[in-house]
Structure formats: C-alpha cells, structure tokens
Design an enzyme around this catalytic site. Sequence first.
Site, mmCIF file in Angstrom:
data_model
loop_
_atom_site.group_PDB
_atom_site.id
_atom_site.type_symbol
_atom_site.label_atom_id
_atom_site.label_comp_id
_atom_site.label_asym_id
_atom_site.label_seq_id
_atom_site.Cartn_x
_atom_site.Cartn_y
_atom_site.Cartn_z
ATOM 1 N N HIS A 208 4.719 -8.460 5.999
ATOM 2 C CA HIS A 208 5.608 -9.318 5.226
ATOM 3 C C HIS A 208 5.442 -9.126 3.717
ATOM 4 C CE1 HIS A 208 7.281 -13.466 4.186
ATOM 5 N NE2 HIS A 208 8.242 -12.894 4.905
ATOM 6 N N LYS A 210 5.705 -7.796 -0.128
ATOM 7 C CA LYS A 210 6.786 -7.243 -0.947
ATOM 8 C C LYS A 210 6.165 -6.846 -2.283
ATOM 9 C CE LYS A 210 8.727 -11.053 1.355
ATOM 10 N NZ LYS A 210 9.057 -10.400 2.588
ATOM 11 N N ASP A 215 2.920 4.654 -10.660
ATOM 12 C CA ASP A 215 2.018 5.473 -11.486
ATOM 13 C C ASP A 215 0.679 4.794 -11.771
ATOM 14 O OD1 ASP A 215 3.917 7.456 -11.595
ATOM 15 O OD2 ASP A 215 4.680 6.890 -13.568
ATOM 16 N N HIS A 632 13.487 -18.881 -1.167
ATOM 17 C CA HIS A 632 12.717 -17.841 -0.498
ATOM 18 C C HIS A 632 11.419 -17.535 -1.237
ATOM 19 C CE1 HIS A 632 11.876 -13.631 0.923
ATOM 20 N NE2 HIS A 632 12.177 -14.197 2.075
ATOM 21 N N LYS A 634 7.671 -17.855 -2.872
ATOM 22 C CA LYS A 634 6.410 -18.345 -2.326
ATOM 23 C C LYS A 634 5.510 -18.622 -3.522
ATOM 24 C CE LYS A 634 8.335 -15.451 0.888
ATOM 25 N NZ LYS A 634 9.107 -16.423 1.639
ATOM 26 N N ASP A 639 -0.835 -28.045 -12.508
ATOM 27 C CA ASP A 639 -1.278 -28.558 -13.814
ATOM 28 C C ASP A 639 -0.876 -27.674 -14.985
ATOM 29 O OD1 ASP A 639 -2.391 -30.649 -12.456
ATOM 30 O OD2 ASP A 639 -4.459 -29.957 -12.623
#
Length: 841
Positions: A208, A210, A215, A632, A634, A639
């Site tokens: 999952h 991404k 380089d 979508h 995450k 604070d």
Amino acid sequence: MASGEDGNSRMFAGLRDRLKATNLYDAKIGAIHIKNKIGKFGNLINANHRHDEEHEKLTDEKRTRIAESHRFHSFAPERDGNKIKWYVDGQDYFYAVSVALEKAKETIYIEDWWLSPELFLRRPPYFNQEWRLDQVLKRRAEAGVKIYVVVYKEVAQALSCNSAHTKHALHALCPEGTPGYGNIHVMRHPDHNVFENAGDMTFYWAHHEKFIVIDYEVAFIGGLDLCFGRWDSRQHPLADVHPAGVQNEMFPGQDFNNNRIMDFQTVDDWKSNELSKADFGRMPWHDVAMCVVGDCVYDIAEHFVLRWNFVKRDKYKRSDGFDWLTMTGREGENEDLVAVQRPKHPVGEYVHHPLSPLEQKAWAHEHQGTVHAQVVRSSCDWSSGILTEHSIQNAYCETIRNARHFVYIENQFFITATGEEQSPIHNTIGKAIVDACVQAGKEGRKFRVIIVIPAIPGFAGDLRDDAAMGTRAIMDYQYKSIHRGPNSIFEQIKAQGVDPKQHVFIFNLRSYDRLNKTSAMIEQEEKSGVKYQDVQRAEAEEIMGEGVQNTTDEKPTVGNDGTDDDEKERLIDLKRRFEAERDAVGLDKEVTSRDSVAETAMLNGGKVSEQRWDGDREREKDNFVQEELYIHGKLLIVDDRIVICGSSNINDRSQLGLHDSELSIVMEDYNLMDSVMDGQPFKAGHHAATLRRMLWREHLGLLPAQSLDASQDPNAQPADVCPNDVMEGPEYEFVADPMSDQVWDMWTGNASTNTQIFRHLFRADPDDHIKNFDDYEAFLPRHNKFKQGHLHDPFMPAEEVRQKLDQIKGHLVWMPLDFLCDAPMAEKGLQVNAYTESIYT
C-alpha cells in the site's frame, strides 16, 4: 599424499571450468532451479522458512538490535536537517512530481498500490500531452535513467487496478532496438502462482506504500498513488462538461470517476468511460503528501531496495530480467539488511546504488533544512521478508498520548480499539486517544481531537444493496470504534468521568458543482445526433490513444491501444459531426456560463446566485450535483508541532504490520515560529503549523480557488526548488490559533449549515435522519426517478436552490453518528464472518 590431493583438485576444477561452457552445465543449473522451485511447496508446512536457517536468524537479530535502538522501534533512525515540503491535493503534488522526474539523471524508484501509465501530471491534458506519466518516464529512460517500479499485484476478482497493464505498458515504452531499452523494470507482488510460490501466496493483504525516490536526491511520500482519480484542485470540481470545446476537459477517459455510481472499468482500456460527464459529477479527492530532501531520503531508498531484493528473491530469483540492488552503507556483512542474497548460481547482475557516490549528494555533508524526521513502516515476512515491524502504530500512539492541546486527523478509515475486548480490532490508537482525552479532562484542560474521514469509506453504490455489505461492515467497525458499544472511544472516556463530547469531534467533507450542460449544447447533441459522452470518448482516444492495450502477452504491440481503425474512424466522425453544429447553435460565440461553479464555496469565489447560465433557469436545476469529498490522506498533526504523513490508514490492515505494507514519515520542525495556542503566545513548528493552517482554510472556504496553470505556483514545485508559499493574509492569521473560540465557531457553524443545505437540496446520504432501513427508504426512496447526486425535489424553485447553495462555505459537514444506529449494518454471513473480518478491519 597432499600433492596427490592437490592434483586431483586441479583436475576436477579444470573439468568444471570446461563443463561450464557446455549445455550439460546449463542443464545442471536448470535442474537446480527446478528443484528449488518445487521445494517451495515445502513452505506450506513451514511458515517460518525465511527465518529458520542460521544466517537468517543472525540477520533477524541484527535488524532487531537496530530497531530497538531507534525511537518507535523503527528500522530508520531519527535524522536532523531535512527540508520537507507539504502538498495539499493532487494538482500541486503531481506537478511537483513532473518537475522532479524530468530532472532525473540516474535512477527513479517508484512504489505504488496502483500506477496508471496514462495519468496526466499536468492539466488540461489536451494542452499537456507530453506530461503524461508514461511519456515522462519514456523520456528519462531514453536519456539513460534506470527506472525501477514495484506495484501491488492485485487479486483481479476483487480489484480493478490491473497491474499487468501497468507492467506491460511501461515495459513497452522502449522496445528492443530503441533508445532506453532495458532501462525500465517493473515488478508485481505478491505472486498468486501456486506452482511458483505455493507457501507464500497472499490474497488478503496489499502493498500500500506510495513513494518515489529520484537520484537519491529527493523523495516523495504520502497518500497519493500515481493513478487515475487522484488529481484534484482545492476547490474540488465535480463537473467536466465544456460547451466551448471538449479539448478543455480536465479528466479524460477513466480519470473521470465516481465510485458511488460506477467503479473503474477495464482500466487497461484507459480511454473508455461508461459514466457520462453530461449526466453525473465525479467524486472529488482530498489528499496530502510530502517532498523530502535530506538524510531521510536514504531511509526511504533503503526500504525500496529491501523490497526490490525481497521480491527478486521471492518471485524473480530465476529471472535475468531483474538484477539484485546493492546499496552504499549496506555493503559486505550488512548487505543482508536489504535482502541481498548471493546464491551459488545467481541469475541477474549485482548493481550498486546510488550510481554516483553518496557523498556527492548535497544532503550527505550539510543540512538542507530544519525538520527533524524519522521514517516508519508497517512491514513483515510476507511483504518484506522481515520480522513484523509496526513502528507507524508506535509513532501514532506515542504522539497522540503526549498531545497537550489538540490532535488533528485526516484519514480514509478510522477503525481502532481501546483495549483487548474489541476483537477483531487490535490496533490501539483508540486507547491513546482515550488516554489523552481523560488526562485533559481530569486536568480541566481544553483539548480537542478533530477527526476528518469520508462519509462512506468504501466505494459502494447504494448502501442498501447487498453488494455494499463490505462497505457497511467497515462503517459498522468505525462506529463501534468511535461511539457505539461499551468499548468505543466515547464510552471508555465517559466511563472515567469525562464528557467525550467536549473532546472528540468527527467530520466529513462534501462538495457541489453545476454541470455546464447548456441549452445550446443540448441542441448541438440533437442536431448532430451525437451524445456528449461519445465526444468525450473521441477526445480521450485523441490524447490517450497511443499506448499498449494487450495486457496478457509478454511482448505487447507498441502503439496499439486496442481500438481498431474502424472504431477510430467512427469516433473521429462523431466528433466532427458534433463540432460541425457549433455555429448553428450559437456556440461560435463566447460561452458565458462557467464550466464549474465549485469555486463559489471558496474565498472570493462569488455566489451561485450571481453565476450566469446560458439557458433556462429551470433547466439549470437539473445540472446541480453534489458528492462526498473523498478523504484519502493519511495525516496526523499534533499541537502544531508534529506531523505524521504517509500511506497508513487508521485500521488494523495498515497499523499491525502483519497485513498491508505501509511507509510514513514523522516530522517535527525545529524552526519555531511565533503563534498562538488557546489565546496564549506559543512557539509552533513552522512545517506543522503552516500545513494545518492551509488545510483548515481549505475546509473552511478561506482559500481562493486554484488556477490550472501551476507553473508559477511555489506549492507545485519540489522541495529542492523553493519552500511552501503559506499564503499569508487575514485568513492565515484568523486560523493561527487552533483552539480559538472564533475559529471553532466558524468550523462547527460551517459544518452545521453545510450539512443542513446538502440534506435539504440533495438528501445526501448517509444522514442522521436515517436510523434504520425504513428511514432510508423514506429519506431517499429507491427508484430511478432522480439521478445519483442530483437535486431531490425537482419542483423546488430555481432561485431557492441557488440561494441555498450560496450559504455553503468550504466543504465541512458533520459525520452522521446516528446513521443506521437502530439497524444491523453488517449481518454475519458469507461476506462478513470470523474468517473475513480482518479484511474489513
């Protein structure tokens, strides 16, 4: 005697050398490989087969010692001096990725759950055809850049992302005999071939992550896959109808999607789209990602190299099309940390990365920024060949538990436990939230946990359908995590004498728009005999037609998109006939109605009631649409100091480490800025505070809509080009204090007004008025009289509709916590049972 033994050794060594040049030797090696392949069936009865040999135990012990010496028990250490830039929504992120990819000189690593080669990184697509992802990668490969891609190999019966198409389309970009041949390498994992990986097949869990590494200089990490459906701007338009010309479309082919109406269909035919833009709005997409320059780039690269070598071992060990990757800093006795193996008869080369010395990277000898950061992950035996690591969960729990003022969460899911009594849910982020709220309540301290999640976390059509059982199960687990039942967060806080409603607040996002299907365009359809949907297909064929369609052959035909010549001619003719009627219906003049009115929910975007409409006002009503704004990202912000961002959802799949593989980054900026917290002077971390202010302004409608031209936007550039533009001004200062009563009044006030308007005009579901399935039928009758997402009452006066829409500001709505509270949301049966529960949690 000794001399005789030496002579025999020399004789047999010479014989072996001579045999190596014969077919007999090749046959021997082939037999060894077949033996090893057959030997994989032994893994069925030895689940510990990657950890039972002595050298494997030593590697596990070494990894464990390293992790135990790091915060959160992560494989990666804390690192100072990173330059990290945030991106809110896909427009900025994909543009920045396009800039960074185009500058690649040596290597590109890409890891994705789904990768669409035909994704346009810049928009509008017609005017940016060279910025289609596959074309960018093709240019870099032709320039000599080595490109390595790992994508999740889906279970085709359950998901439509078609990783086989991804692999073949990318491999076919540079055919044999052309520049760039052999520079693009694509792996798919896990394997579902029982003859190859008998004991290692994984059907339930996914890769999952991404992320991108370029380089060893710059990395991107967050919630955005390089795939269809993710590109969006901060105003989140739903409409993509263009009477002035179909070349102005923003979402060609399968990139225009609304999963509540229809899931992605045959994504290898990327041009096709069975959903008519003239009849429906798309599902808008909200996401967050980061660009990293600094020492953490090395850690992200290390995770990729580990994954690459593990998949090489697990699936491609006998394929010379995939080399082993070795890595500076993980050499010699430490190369086992990145799963390098040196079998007696290796297949494939050993390629050392980075290609240029690591010490030449700018971040290797001087700090690039001020962000203290650490890479964390969820990973285990099936996904990386390692013992289970759940450092993401550790980071979430510790960061939330230590919060003093607020916890802000954006996530696709929210399924979590407060203790051991909440089986089948096991991650303890919910317990950390309870602890933080109870401590604040007992101390009399103002403290809020603000959670923003999708109204419907899965891609269901009608939630009453049997096909939506899985989505209802996810929603059921979410409600039980939040407030239903004695082990929920609310009830556990209440049990300790603290009022949870003073501390925990849950919101969704929702958007509206107007399809610019004017009277003139309807007349154009009638005169030409061509539907706009046919024209949108023809446009997609024109700009997306070059590619690869055959997803089953190992050597697909290059330049063949699967559309035969007759079909192409038919589409061209339909578009020609449609355009031929343009002058006759008056579209030769300027179209005065906007192609989207989504900006009216944003700062200085005007009012819906003031928008021009080319045609009858009563016909205009048919074109107003709404949809949930799919969250979508995450993301965790605590604070105004600490940010966690990556691919990890709040559920067991992402947090336990045993299930889906994930990669995230924990960030704390040591560049402190003067700010305010609950009316008092406060030193906030620049990175966290500016990101939180940008997000809140977007949700509140206190940001202007984005222009399509991102070339001059600092927020659409990589971190090594320029820092974020925080867009200072009165609105920036207004949201500076996250605990201010004025901000909270606007936040909750906007959510209440928006919720009421969407209910009144559209009967948007889910809704608090729907407490059982009879209520559902009364609230939103099941018939074909009204289209999904359109106005519920066709007899409502047009002016009333427009004035009601004027009241919507931003995208916030309350999460309907009473939805189906008196009904069984997911009855136990074939789809939801003790064996399948972990899929949904």
